[in-house]
Every structure is written in C-alpha cells, then in structure tokens.
Design an enzyme around this catalytic site. Sequence first.
Site, PDB file in Angstrom:
ATOM      1  N   ASP A   1       0.878  -1.186   0.000  1.00  0.00           N
ATOM      2  CA  ASP A   1       0.000   0.000   0.000  1.00  0.00           C
ATOM      3  C   ASP A   1       0.902   1.219   0.000  1.00  0.00           C
ATOM      4  O   ASP A   1       2.133   1.100  -0.131  1.00  0.00           O
ATOM      5  CB  ASP A   1      -0.957   0.018   1.216  1.00  0.00           C
TER       6      ASP A   1
ATOM      7  N   HIS B   1     -12.418  -1.113  -7.943  1.00  0.00           N
ATOM      8  CA  HIS B   1     -13.711  -0.404  -8.045  1.00  0.00           C
ATOM      9  C   HIS B   1     -13.557   1.101  -7.767  1.00  0.00           C
ATOM     10  O   HIS B   1     -14.471   1.868  -8.021  1.00  0.00           O
ATOM     11  CB  HIS B   1     -14.772  -1.041  -7.125  1.00  0.00           C
TER      12      HIS B   1
HETATM   13  C1  LIG Z   1     -10.765   1.229  -0.655  1.00  0.00           C
HETATM   14  S1  LIG Z   1      -9.191   1.022   0.033  1.00  0.00           S
HETATM   15  C2  LIG Z   1      -9.137  -0.755   0.142  1.00  0.00           C
HETATM   16  C3  LIG Z   1      -8.189  -1.245   1.211  1.00  0.00           C
HETATM   17  C4  LIG Z   1      -8.216  -2.752   1.468  1.00  0.00           C
HETATM   18  N1  LIG Z   1      -7.938  -3.526   0.276  1.00  0.00           N
HETATM   19  C5  LIG Z   1      -9.547  -3.174   2.062  1.00  0.00           C
HETATM   20  O1  LIG Z   1     -10.425  -3.620   1.303  1.00  0.00           O
HETATM   21  O2  LIG Z   1      -9.711  -3.034   3.272  1.00  0.00           O
HETATM   22  C6  LIG Z   1      -8.080   1.368  -1.289  1.00  0.00           C
HETATM   23  C7  LIG Z   1      -6.623   1.302  -0.885  1.00  0.00           C
HETATM   24  O3  LIG Z   1      -5.837   1.665  -2.035  1.00  0.00           O
HETATM   25  C8  LIG Z   1      -4.691   2.366  -1.551  1.00  0.00           C
HETATM   26  N2  LIG Z   1      -4.099   3.132  -2.656  1.00  0.00           N
HETATM   27  C9  LIG Z   1      -4.582   4.229  -3.290  1.00  0.00           C
HETATM   28  N3  LIG Z   1      -3.742   4.628  -4.249  1.00  0.00           N
HETATM   29  C10 LIG Z   1      -2.690   3.753  -4.230  1.00  0.00           C
HETATM   30  C11 LIG Z   1      -1.506   3.615  -5.027  1.00  0.00           C
HETATM   31  N4  LIG Z   1      -1.245   4.451  -6.042  1.00  0.00           N
HETATM   32  N5  LIG Z   1      -0.669   2.600  -4.746  1.00  0.00           N
HETATM   33  C12 LIG Z   1      -0.940   1.717  -3.728  1.00  0.00           C
HETATM   34  N6  LIG Z   1      -2.055   1.799  -2.947  1.00  0.00           N
HETATM   35  C13 LIG Z   1      -2.909   2.808  -3.199  1.00  0.00           C
HETATM   36  C14 LIG Z   1      -5.266   3.235  -0.456  1.00  0.00           C
HETATM   37  O4  LIG Z   1      -4.245   3.729   0.401  1.00  0.00           O
HETATM   38  C15 LIG Z   1      -6.233   2.280   0.224  1.00  0.00           C
HETATM   39  O5  LIG Z   1      -5.636   1.567   1.274  1.00  0.00           O
END
Ligand SMILES: C[S@@+](CC[C@H](N)C(=O)[O-])C[C@H]1O[C@@H](n2cnc3c(N)ncnc32)[C@H](O)[C@@H]1O
Length: 396
Positions: free
Chosen positions: A260, A303
């Site tokens: 992440d 999504h």
């Molecule tokens: C909706 S959350 C889902 C988190 C986890 N998979 C869950 O379902 O509990 C989306 C995740 O994508 C991460 N994220 C957003 N942009 C990112 C990037 N460019 N690279 C890696 N992670 C990223 C956010 O920090 C967040 O933790």
Amino acid sequence: MASRHNLIETLDSINKSTFDGDENSRAAATIAAKKLFQRLEAPWERMYEEVLVQPMRMMAVKIASDVKLWACLDSMPQTCAQLAQKTGTDKGFLQRILRVLVAMTYVEETDLDAYVETELSKTLKEPEGLSRGLDVYCMASLKQIEHGPEFFRRTGYKISEDMSQAACKWVMGMPEYEGGIWEMMDEIGWTPKFNSFLSGMRTSQPSWAPLWPVKEKLLDGWDGKSVLLVDVGGGKGRDLSNLAATIDETHPGARLVLQDRPSVLEEAKASGMHRQIETMPHDFFQPNPVHGARAYFEHAVVHDWPDKEARQILMQMKSGMLPGYGKILLMETIMPARAKNVDSKLACIDMQMGMNFCALERTEEQWKALLESVGLRYVGHQPVYGNTCMIEAELP
Ligand SMILES: C[S@@+](CC[C@H](N)C(=O)[O-])C[C@H]1O[C@@H](n2cnc3c(N)ncnc32)[C@H](O)[C@@H]1O
C-alpha cells in the site's frame, strides 16, 4: 385478523440470532426486510422518511458523537438528567435527541427515563473504527446533498471518466485541486480516519478465507517457496490477517505480502501485524516488485478507478505473474445486470464511486471485458459474502 397479528409477532421475533451465524442468510434477510418496508409504506410516508426523517437521524447521531454520549452510556440504566449532566447538554434537548436515538436502536430505554447502551452505541464508544465513519461521511454526505445536484446540472448530468473532473472535488469546495482523491484525503487529514473506518468495517465483516476455497484455489498447486499472496492496496492488512489465521498452523512458512502507500503501511504496522505478513510500500501504477507469486490479490481497489486507470493497475499486477502458475484474485462486488436485483446499498456505493473517483461498480460483463482488455483470461467468480465475490483471472 388473528393471522395478521401472528404475522406481526413473527416479524417482531426475528433478530440476528435467528440466522445462527449464517452471514449470507442474515444479509439477505436485511435486504428482504427493507423491501418489505418499502412495499408497506404509502408514498407520503416514503417522502417523509427520505427527506425529513433520515437527515434528522444523521444529525442526531452526529450530535450524540460530538457530545460523547456513547462513552457516557453503559449497561446500568441512567436518567436523562444524569446523561445531560455528563454530556454538558440541556436535559430537555437531550430528551428529544434520545427519542430519535431510541427509535433508531442506538440507545435502549429499559423503563421510563432509564437509558442503557446497545450493540450499536457500544461499537461507537470505540474512538477508532466505525465511529470514524461519522467524522468523514456526515460532512461529505451533507455536502453531497447540498452541492451534488448543482454539480450534475452544470456538467450536463453525466459522470466523467476523467478523474480530474471528479464531483467530490467540487462538492468539497476544492475544484482546483490537482491531485487525485487519495492525495486530497491526505491533504484534508481524512486518510487516518478513512483507514480506521475501513478497518473497523472489515473487522465487523466475515473473514473471506473460510468462505472461499483457499485450499483448492490457492494452496493446491503452490510450490511452497514463492510468495503465496500479494495484497495490492491492502490497507491495514485485515484480509491478509484473515488468511494468515486460516493457514498459519498448516502453512507456517507461507509468505504474505501487504502492499500500500507508505503512510498506510505505517498505520498498519502501528496497529500490529501477524508474523507471516511482510509490508512492502508500493505504488500500484508501477510494476509489481514481487515476481512469481502464487496470487496477486486486491480487495475494493479496482472499483475505486475508472477503466483507464483500472487497466494500468491490472497490467502492473500482471507484470509479476508466471504463466501457468500465478493468478489474479479480485475481491469485488458484482453489480447485478438487472436494476431490480440491485440492493440500494450497492446502487448508492456505485454513485459514491462515480462521484468520488469517476469509477463504478461493474457487472460481470464489465469485469470480464476489463480483464480481457489487459490480456487476462477471466476464469470465473465465486460468491464470498453478500454481493462480494472473488473474481479469478489468469494468463491465457
Ligand atoms: C478502498 S481502500 C481498500 C483497502 C483494502 N484492500 C480493504 O479492502 O480493506 C483502497 C486502498 O488503495 C490504496 N491506494 C490508493 N492509491 C494507491 C496507489 N497508487 N498505490 C498503492 N495503494 C494505493 C489506499 O491507500 C487504500 O488503502
């Protein structure tokens, strides 16, 4: 008449324990109960509920949180006067708020002027977790109601696929902000609140690992040496912890990698990690640094993105895969093709995805097309819980 009475008694007798731990049946019953409610209401009752009652409910819950009512309640009955004194509110005012909260089951009145906590208020007593959702979403929801219709009027009633045009920037009063929503959340201090809310939600949801065939789909065919599962955009690692809890006795050496953004992984480490989980800061728009893993998994990540960015994320997940060995696992909702089969929660989350990220909840056909557009073969999907499914893809 007697049978009508019996029917109402039967409805009144149903609660969580009726489903004896069967999470899918409990969730299906909540949808059926909402539909029942809607069939029974007259149009005027419906309008009243939607435009007058619901906003007031949200305000009452927010005020109760602001004055720390949840922390003042316990299992011993207290009077309104006692609670007013503890929360620093006017007794007459609190009594009116308590009526709303008792009707909503946030508080229980066990006798005249005797209030105790409930499962809901106990959950909100925790400063982290679900209560953080109130900090983030009350304000965002009010702004959406206030500014959303005007935003869509100006844009000709459409949702752009260009993330720089996301409705949320305009709604939040930051139309000139150049970064994406995740950076905007960092800037306005929402990221830790959102992560806390999300992990609170994940903790309350069933673990995916016992509900999906981990052995047949993941462990059988694993070479015992490569990383077993990489969780891309895995947040605070709840899904990996669930997997670890399921396999740590049988496969104590299996490596599980949590990827992440660095700030999120710092939060994850501060909350404690299962020993089998390795954290690895990674931007999912860059090639995945783990090569040859058994599976590249994500939950509720794709999504959040429109097709162009979703394709880039999938391409980078795919970049580490070995043909004939690696697989892509997407734990996502599948939007039913027919509107009549869509639960209102999923329909509203789809609108949230559109307004916040120019993204969408995809139908099976849309998932298949998305995967095929990056050269993956759609293997199929299996339900995990509710509308959440595990979508499986591999190299052709
Ligand atoms: C909706 S959350 C889902 C988190 C986890 N998979 C869950 O379902 O509990 C989306 C995740 O994508 C991460 N994220 C957003 N942009 C990112 C990037 N460019 N690279 C890696 N992670 C990223 C956010 O920090 C967040 O933790």
